[in-house]
Design a protein around this motif. Structure first.
Motif, PDB file in Angstrom:
ATOM      1  N   LYS A  14      41.083  46.279  30.879  1.00 15.77           N
ATOM      2  CA  LYS A  14      39.759  45.709  31.126  1.00 15.77           C
ATOM      3  C   LYS A  14      39.882  44.649  32.215  1.00 15.77           C
ATOM      4  CE  LYS A  14      37.329  44.670  27.466  1.00 15.77           C
ATOM      5  NZ  LYS A  14      36.746  43.972  26.306  1.00 15.77           N
ATOM      6  N   ILE A  16      37.414  41.579  33.869  1.00 15.73           N
ATOM      7  CA  ILE A  16      36.154  40.851  33.752  1.00 15.73           C
ATOM      8  C   ILE A  16      36.086  39.850  34.898  1.00 15.73           C
ATOM      9  CG2 ILE A  16      34.791  39.281  32.323  1.00 15.73           C
ATOM     10  CD1 ILE A  16      36.206  40.538  29.890  1.00 15.73           C
ATOM     11  N   CYS A  17      34.979  39.867  35.632  1.00 11.55           N
ATOM     12  CA  CYS A  17      34.794  38.922  36.730  1.00 11.55           C
ATOM     13  C   CYS A  17      34.744  37.507  36.150  1.00 11.55           C
ATOM     14  CB  CYS A  17      33.505  39.241  37.490  1.00 11.55           C
ATOM     15  SG  CYS A  17      33.110  38.043  38.788  1.00 11.55           S
ATOM     16  N   GLY A  21      31.130  37.233  34.687  1.00 12.60           N
ATOM     17  CA  GLY A  21      31.419  37.799  33.374  1.00 12.60           C
ATOM     18  C   GLY A  21      31.206  39.297  33.268  1.00 12.60           C
ATOM     19  N   ARG A  22      30.864  39.951  34.371  1.00 11.05           N
ATOM     20  CA  ARG A  22      30.620  41.396  34.332  1.00 11.05           C
ATOM     21  C   ARG A  22      31.941  42.140  34.168  1.00 11.05           C
ATOM     22  NH1 ARG A  22      30.165  45.712  37.874  1.00 11.05           N
ATOM     23  NH2 ARG A  22      30.599  44.464  39.723  1.00 11.05           N
ATOM     24  N   GLU A  23      31.921  43.178  33.331  1.00  5.82           N
ATOM     25  CA  GLU A  23      33.110  43.990  33.114  1.00  5.82           C
ATOM     26  C   GLU A  23      33.169  45.101  34.152  1.00  5.82           C
ATOM     27  OE1 GLU A  23      34.965  46.890  29.702  1.00  5.82           O
ATOM     28  OE2 GLU A  23      33.886  45.094  29.053  1.00  5.82           O
ATOM     29  N   CYS A  58      34.294  40.150  41.116  1.00  5.42           N
ATOM     30  CA  CYS A  58      33.663  41.403  41.518  1.00  5.42           C
ATOM     31  C   CYS A  58      33.188  41.248  42.967  1.00  5.42           C
ATOM     32  CB  CYS A  58      32.499  41.756  40.588  1.00  5.42           C
ATOM     33  SG  CYS A  58      31.073  40.644  40.691  1.00  5.42           S
TER      34      CYS A  58
END
Length: 77
Positions: A14, A16-17, A21-23, A58
């Protein structure tokens, strides 16, 4: 006779930015879109001597970061 070799592997499960917080989707250990991964160990003359910092951004958050620079980043195409 069977002989074995122990292997330790790390696979990304995984991402996560750290900013928004975007995955970011990961399939077979690979991100499905571009991510800026930053790792830095601070040196002797900093207030963070010896600290190791790591974060992921991201593409959208990276673009927002660049827009805030007083001196633009050098970009080659």
């Amino acid at each position: 006779m069977h002989q074995y070799q122990l292997k330790k592997t790390k696979e990304i499960s995984k991402i996560i930015c750290n900013q928004c917080g975007r995955e970011i989707s990961v399939i077979s250990g690979r991100p499905e879109e571009e991510v800026l991964c930053v790792e830095h160990t601070w040196g002797y003359f900093s207030e963070k001597d010896g600290e190791h910092h790591q974060f992921d951004l991201c593409e959208e958050c990276y673009d927002r970061l660049l827009k805030g620079f007083l001196i633009p980043a050098e970009i080659e195409k």
